[in-house]
Design an enzyme around this catalytic site. Structure first.
Site, PDB file in Angstrom:
ATOM      1  N   CYS A  58     -60.239 -43.475   6.003  1.00 27.30           N
ATOM      2  CA  CYS A  58     -60.026 -43.245   4.910  1.00 27.30           C
ATOM      3  C   CYS A  58     -59.523 -41.544   5.006  1.00 27.30           C
ATOM      4  O   CYS A  58     -58.721 -41.504   6.402  1.00 27.30           O
ATOM      5  CB  CYS A  58     -61.708 -42.286   4.979  1.00 27.30           C
ATOM      6  SG  CYS A  58     -62.802 -43.670   3.872  1.00 27.30           S
ATOM      7  N   GLU A  60     -59.597 -38.834   4.252  1.00 28.50           N
ATOM      8  CA  GLU A  60     -59.844 -37.591   5.882  1.00 28.50           C
ATOM      9  C   GLU A  60     -59.605 -37.685   6.942  1.00 28.50           C
ATOM     10  O   GLU A  60     -59.766 -36.600   7.573  1.00 28.50           O
ATOM     11  CB  GLU A  60     -61.870 -37.518   4.724  1.00 28.50           C
ATOM     12  CG  GLU A  60     -62.065 -36.727   3.539  1.00 28.50           C
ATOM     13  CD  GLU A  60     -62.348 -38.572   2.100  1.00 28.50           C
ATOM     14  OE1 GLU A  60     -61.426 -39.268   2.495  1.00 28.50           O
ATOM     15  OE2 GLU A  60     -62.176 -38.459   1.700  1.00 28.50           O
ATOM     16  N   CYS A  93     -66.866 -40.269   1.449  1.00 25.53           N
ATOM     17  CA  CYS A  93     -67.884 -41.583   1.446  1.00 25.53           C
ATOM     18  C   CYS A  93     -69.100 -41.118   3.066  1.00 25.53           C
ATOM     19  O   CYS A  93     -69.090 -40.654   3.513  1.00 25.53           O
ATOM     20  CB  CYS A  93     -66.985 -42.787   2.212  1.00 25.53           C
ATOM     21  SG  CYS A  93     -66.341 -42.943   3.607  1.00 25.53           S
ATOM     22  N   CYS A  96     -67.369 -40.790   6.216  1.00 24.52           N
ATOM     23  CA  CYS A  96     -66.671 -39.058   6.225  1.00 24.52           C
ATOM     24  C   CYS A  96     -67.475 -38.465   6.840  1.00 24.52           C
ATOM     25  O   CYS A  96     -67.403 -37.662   7.794  1.00 24.52           O
ATOM     26  CB  CYS A  96     -65.828 -39.266   5.105  1.00 24.52           C
ATOM     27  SG  CYS A  96     -64.017 -40.501   5.143  1.00 24.52           S
ATOM     28  N   TYR A 130     -76.284 -38.985  12.522  1.00 24.77           N
ATOM     29  CA  TYR A 130     -76.673 -38.960  14.162  1.00 24.77           C
ATOM     30  C   TYR A 130     -75.737 -38.698  14.353  1.00 24.77           C
ATOM     31  O   TYR A 130     -74.753 -37.891  14.200  1.00 24.77           O
ATOM     32  CB  TYR A 130     -75.532 -40.779  14.146  1.00 24.77           C
ATOM     33  CG  TYR A 130     -75.688 -41.381  15.517  1.00 24.77           C
ATOM     34  CD1 TYR A 130     -76.946 -41.929  15.728  1.00 24.77           C
ATOM     35  CD2 TYR A 130     -74.664 -41.590  16.077  1.00 24.77           C
ATOM     36  CE1 TYR A 130     -77.021 -42.628  17.625  1.00 24.77           C
ATOM     37  CE2 TYR A 130     -74.606 -41.774  17.630  1.00 24.77           C
ATOM     38  CZ  TYR A 130     -75.456 -42.443  17.766  1.00 24.77           C
ATOM     39  OH  TYR A 130     -75.793 -42.913  19.372  1.00 24.77           O
TER      40      TYR A 130
HETATM   41 ZN   LIG Z   1     -64.175 -42.037   3.549  1.00 17.86          ZN
END
Ligand SMILES: [Zn+2]
Length: 133
Positions: A58, A60, A93, A96, A130
């Protein structure tokens, strides 16, 4: 935690993300469709575009990776946009969000709300993330 993101620095950051995807948008292969920009405590802005592959990355990740590679460790605001002109503001997402929870939990992320934008702490985008030891 959440407030409108319509200050001049926010607009400049959004424009940086839009510029990144405008310069790299891949209309044929759709390999680059998202741009991201991150403002660091140094005042510098780093940008990235997504890399499409089986396990692509991604935008990001690319933007934050560029910042980290340059030695940045304090992240103020991140934004992502999608489209040939970066016309669509995009929320990160899930993958990310996990990465941001680990690397930049205190970074504000500009997200679309449906009626405008909001500024949300990265850690708040993924409750119960997590925990990497
Ligand atoms: Zn992402």
């Amino acid at each position: 935690m959440s407030q409108p993101a319509d200050t001049d620095p926010d607009r400049a950051l959004i424009e940086a993300a839009r510029d990144a995807i405008r310069r790299n948008y891949d209309a044929e292969g759709e390999r680059h469709t998202v741009g991201a920009a991150v403002l660091c405590a140094s005042g510098r802005i780093y940008v990235g575009v997504n890399l499409y592959s089986i396990h692509g990355s991604c935008a990001e990740f690319i933007a934050l990776g560029a910042a980290i590679t340059a030695g940045e460790r304090e992240f103020v605001t991140l934004v992502s946009v999608r489209g040939a002109d970066g016309e669509e503001l995009l929320a990160p997402c899930g993958n990310c969000r996990q990465m941001l929870a680990g690397y930049a939990p205190d970074c504000d992320v500009i997200v679309p709300t449906g009626s405008g934008t909001a500024r949300v702490k990265a850690a708040d985008l993924l409750p119960y993330a997590y925990q990497v030891e």
